[in-house]
Design an enzyme around this catalytic site. Sequence first.
Site, PDB file in Angstrom:
ATOM      1  N   GLU A 190      -7.999   7.064  -5.936  1.00  0.00           N
ATOM      2  CA  GLU A 190      -8.305   8.349  -6.585  1.00  0.00           C
ATOM      3  C   GLU A 190      -9.082   8.037  -7.867  1.00  0.00           C
ATOM      4  O   GLU A 190      -8.634   7.214  -8.673  1.00  0.00           O
ATOM      5  CB  GLU A 190      -6.967   9.029  -6.917  1.00  0.00           C
ATOM      6  CG  GLU A 190      -7.016  10.521  -6.990  1.00  0.00           C
ATOM      7  CD  GLU A 190      -5.614  11.121  -7.204  1.00  0.00           C
ATOM      8  OE1 GLU A 190      -4.697  10.422  -7.675  1.00  0.00           O
ATOM      9  OE2 GLU A 190      -5.457  12.323  -6.919  1.00  0.00           O
ATOM     10  N   ASN A 249      -0.196  12.758  -7.163  1.00  0.00           N
ATOM     11  CA  ASN A 249       1.202  12.839  -7.600  1.00  0.00           C
ATOM     12  C   ASN A 249       1.645  14.251  -7.994  1.00  0.00           C
ATOM     13  O   ASN A 249       2.845  14.530  -8.000  1.00  0.00           O
ATOM     14  CB  ASN A 249       1.469  11.841  -8.723  1.00  0.00           C
ATOM     15  CG  ASN A 249       1.674  10.458  -8.151  1.00  0.00           C
ATOM     16  OD1 ASN A 249       2.340  10.303  -7.122  1.00  0.00           O
ATOM     17  ND2 ASN A 249       1.085   9.447  -8.771  1.00  0.00           N
ATOM     18  N   SER A 296      -0.629   6.566 -12.836  1.00  0.00           N
ATOM     19  CA  SER A 296      -0.315   7.490 -11.748  1.00  0.00           C
ATOM     20  C   SER A 296      -0.342   8.933 -12.204  1.00  0.00           C
ATOM     21  O   SER A 296      -0.295   9.840 -11.382  1.00  0.00           O
ATOM     22  CB  SER A 296       1.093   7.244 -11.222  1.00  0.00           C
ATOM     23  OG  SER A 296       1.360   5.904 -11.111  1.00  0.00           O
ATOM     24  N   HIS A 350      -7.032   5.042  -9.458  1.00  0.00           N
ATOM     25  CA  HIS A 350      -5.628   5.108  -9.044  1.00  0.00           C
ATOM     26  C   HIS A 350      -5.475   4.568  -7.624  1.00  0.00           C
ATOM     27  O   HIS A 350      -5.885   5.226  -6.664  1.00  0.00           O
ATOM     28  CB  HIS A 350      -5.168   6.571  -9.149  1.00  0.00           C
ATOM     29  CG  HIS A 350      -3.742   6.781  -8.807  1.00  0.00           C
ATOM     30  ND1 HIS A 350      -3.259   7.990  -8.367  1.00  0.00           N
ATOM     31  CD2 HIS A 350      -2.676   5.946  -8.843  1.00  0.00           C
ATOM     32  CE1 HIS A 350      -1.963   7.885  -8.150  1.00  0.00           C
ATOM     33  NE2 HIS A 350      -1.589   6.654  -8.420  1.00  0.00           N
TER      34      HIS A 350
HETATM   35  N1  3HC Z   1       2.201  -5.468   0.377  1.00  0.00           N
HETATM   36  C1  3HC Z   1       1.200  -5.722   1.236  1.00  0.00           C
HETATM   37  N2  3HC Z   1       1.261  -5.411   2.528  1.00  0.00           N
HETATM   38  C2  3HC Z   1       2.382  -4.845   2.982  1.00  0.00           C
HETATM   39  C3  3HC Z   1       3.478  -4.555   2.159  1.00  0.00           C
HETATM   40  C4  3HC Z   1       3.339  -4.891   0.783  1.00  0.00           C
HETATM   41  N3  3HC Z   1       4.305  -4.604  -0.098  1.00  0.00           N
HETATM   42  N4  3HC Z   1       4.437  -3.981   2.894  1.00  0.00           N
HETATM   43  C5  3HC Z   1       3.975  -3.915   4.153  1.00  0.00           C
HETATM   44  N5  3HC Z   1       2.736  -4.431   4.202  1.00  0.00           N
HETATM   45  C6  3HC Z   1       1.883  -4.570   5.368  1.00  0.00           C
HETATM   46  C7  3HC Z   1       2.513  -5.484   6.384  1.00  0.00           C
HETATM   47  O1  3HC Z   1       2.258  -6.822   6.060  1.00  0.00           O
HETATM   48  C8  3HC Z   1       1.821  -5.040   7.649  1.00  0.00           C
HETATM   49  O2  3HC Z   1       0.527  -5.566   7.665  1.00  0.00           O
HETATM   50  P1  3HC Z   1      -0.137  -6.060   9.049  1.00  0.00           P
HETATM   51  O3  3HC Z   1      -0.255  -4.831   9.903  1.00  0.00           O
HETATM   52  O4  3HC Z   1      -1.430  -6.571   8.567  1.00  0.00           O
HETATM   53  O5  3HC Z   1       0.752  -7.089   9.602  1.00  0.00           O
HETATM   54  C9  3HC Z   1       1.640  -3.525   7.445  1.00  0.00           C
HETATM   55  O6  3HC Z   1       1.770  -3.326   6.028  1.00  0.00           O
HETATM   56  C10 3HC Z   1       2.704  -2.744   8.175  1.00  0.00           C
HETATM   57  O7  3HC Z   1       3.955  -3.240   7.719  1.00  0.00           O
HETATM   58  P2  3HC Z   1       5.259  -3.284   8.593  1.00  0.00           P
HETATM   59  O8  3HC Z   1       4.880  -3.384  10.027  1.00  0.00           O
HETATM   60  O9  3HC Z   1       6.153  -4.312   8.018  1.00  0.00           O
HETATM   61  O10 3HC Z   1       5.996  -1.928   8.263  1.00  0.00           O
HETATM   62  P3  3HC Z   1       5.555  -0.433   8.501  1.00  0.00           P
HETATM   63  O11 3HC Z   1       4.751  -0.241   9.729  1.00  0.00           O
HETATM   64  O12 3HC Z   1       6.815   0.289   8.333  1.00  0.00           O
HETATM   65  O13 3HC Z   1       4.577  -0.111   7.272  1.00  0.00           O
HETATM   66  C11 3HC Z   1       4.162   0.685   5.103  1.00  0.00           C
HETATM   67  C12 3HC Z   1       4.950  -0.316   5.955  1.00  0.00           C
HETATM   68  C13 3HC Z   1       2.659   0.363   5.206  1.00  0.00           C
HETATM   69  C14 3HC Z   1       4.610   0.475   3.665  1.00  0.00           C
HETATM   70  C15 3HC Z   1       4.421   2.133   5.644  1.00  0.00           C
HETATM   71  O14 3HC Z   1       5.806   2.364   5.706  1.00  0.00           O
HETATM   72  C16 3HC Z   1       3.802   3.212   4.778  1.00  0.00           C
HETATM   73  O15 3HC Z   1       2.623   3.498   4.873  1.00  0.00           O
HETATM   74  N6  3HC Z   1       4.627   3.831   3.924  1.00  0.00           N
HETATM   75  C17 3HC Z   1       4.186   4.884   2.995  1.00  0.00           C
HETATM   76  C18 3HC Z   1       3.535   4.224   1.812  1.00  0.00           C
HETATM   77  C19 3HC Z   1       3.010   5.236   0.835  1.00  0.00           C
HETATM   78  O16 3HC Z   1       3.094   6.452   0.981  1.00  0.00           O
HETATM   79  N7  3HC Z   1       2.443   4.718  -0.254  1.00  0.00           N
HETATM   80  C20 3HC Z   1       1.974   5.546  -1.351  1.00  0.00           C
HETATM   81  C21 3HC Z   1       3.033   5.628  -2.393  1.00  0.00           C
HETATM   82  S1  3HC Z   1       2.555   6.666  -3.721  1.00  0.00           S
HETATM   83  C22 3HC Z   1       1.657   5.669  -4.711  1.00  0.00           C
HETATM   84  O17 3HC Z   1       1.509   4.498  -4.532  1.00  0.00           O
HETATM   85  C23 3HC Z   1       1.066   6.350  -5.904  1.00  0.00           C
HETATM   86  C24 3HC Z   1       1.730   5.983  -7.156  1.00  0.00           C
HETATM   87  O18 3HC Z   1       1.029   6.591  -8.187  1.00  0.00           O
HETATM   88  C25 3HC Z   1       3.181   6.415  -7.219  1.00  0.00           C
END
Ligand code: 3HC
Length: 306
Positions: free
Chosen positions: A176, A214, A130, A164
């Site tokens: 990325e 990040n 990351s 990434h």
């Molecule tokens: N694994 C796989 N799929 C997942 C999941 C997981 N851990 N959590 C949720 N999902 C899926 C669900 O199954 C659902 O899929 P579907 O539409 O096919 O049924 C879909 O995501 C939507 O889930 P929910 O309806 O349960 O919940 P939300 O609508 O609240 O969405 C979320 C959940 C997609 C996690 C949304 O809250 C989101 O986009 N959050 C922000 C995530 C983000 O910013 N990620 C980047 C983090 S930074 C990073 O990763 C970089 C690293 O370097 C730190």
Amino acid sequence: MASTLVPHGIRRLGVLGAGQMGTGIALVSAMRAKVPVLLYDKSPEQVKKGLALVDKLLDKDVGKGRLTNDEAKDVRGRIEVVPAESGFKGLRDVDMVVEAVSENLQLKETIFASLAAELKPEAILATNTSSISITKIAAATLGKNVSPASEEGKRIASRVVGLHFFNPVPVMKLVELISALQTSQETLDRARSFAVACGKTVTVSKDVPGFVSNALLMPFINEAIMHLEKGIATREDIDTTLKLGMNHPMGPLQLADFIGLDTCLAIQKTLYEGTSDSKYRPSILLEQMVNAGWLGRKSGKGFYDY
Ligand code: 3HC
């Protein structure tokens, strides 16, 4: 100008680390790019958890009519586990490995030195780091007797690239792509092509601490933690402000819990140490929470309880 994607040539992929990122990468590779995946983790317990998540997500896709039972079986059948005792020798035949272990430079350096020694000379060595320098990781692939300036040294390190992914990998549409100083154009082109085959949109960043993603996200999360620390607003009000005011899917404190507070702290330290810029100094509260073992969702407690 339209660009043509080169063939990625990945007939078999290795994924190193069966945590939430590694498992997600294995799943999208088997499902979207349709390549056989060898999944390795030194902890059989972690592999079990990872595969349970894969099964759950495939069941959900079948339940929603997005995959037939047979298609789900095919995807699952493409993911094979490398027994822990085989070590990296079990990854010998892969055309690319994506490393997704925890954010620790020394650990990644040791892993990449071993991978370069075990894998085919043309295999791509990708890291899902990351924030850690891809150039440092690439340098670690050279044994003590290989000069970085020699043809052999340049060839070995040229296969290392940053790929990434974002969490949750099956949902987030971005990858990325980061080039180390040593990365060859061929490695970059093939890695890009593989990410596209996984259904992702690719952006490119230079190899600076935190890359684009990040370096922008972590100061935002850190600032939210400092607002909480200073008592400017409650955790709910901070998160709701960003969710409803700016249409973010999660507030910054929820997102920090989701990413893992240990991961957030590790990235922030890399940013701070790599730039010496005080704007990246991790908040004391974040450091304390990690010391307490409050790591967010994965430990059951972070800014919220789970
Ligand atoms: N694994 C796989 N799929 C997942 C999941 C997981 N851990 N959590 C949720 N999902 C899926 C669900 O199954 C659902 O899929 P579907 O539409 O096919 O049924 C879909 O995501 C939507 O889930 P929910 O309806 O349960 O919940 P939300 O609508 O609240 O969405 C979320 C959940 C997609 C996690 C949304 O809250 C989101 O986009 N959050 C922000 C995530 C983000 O910013 N990620 C980047 C983090 S930074 C990073 O990763 C970089 C690293 O370097 C730190």
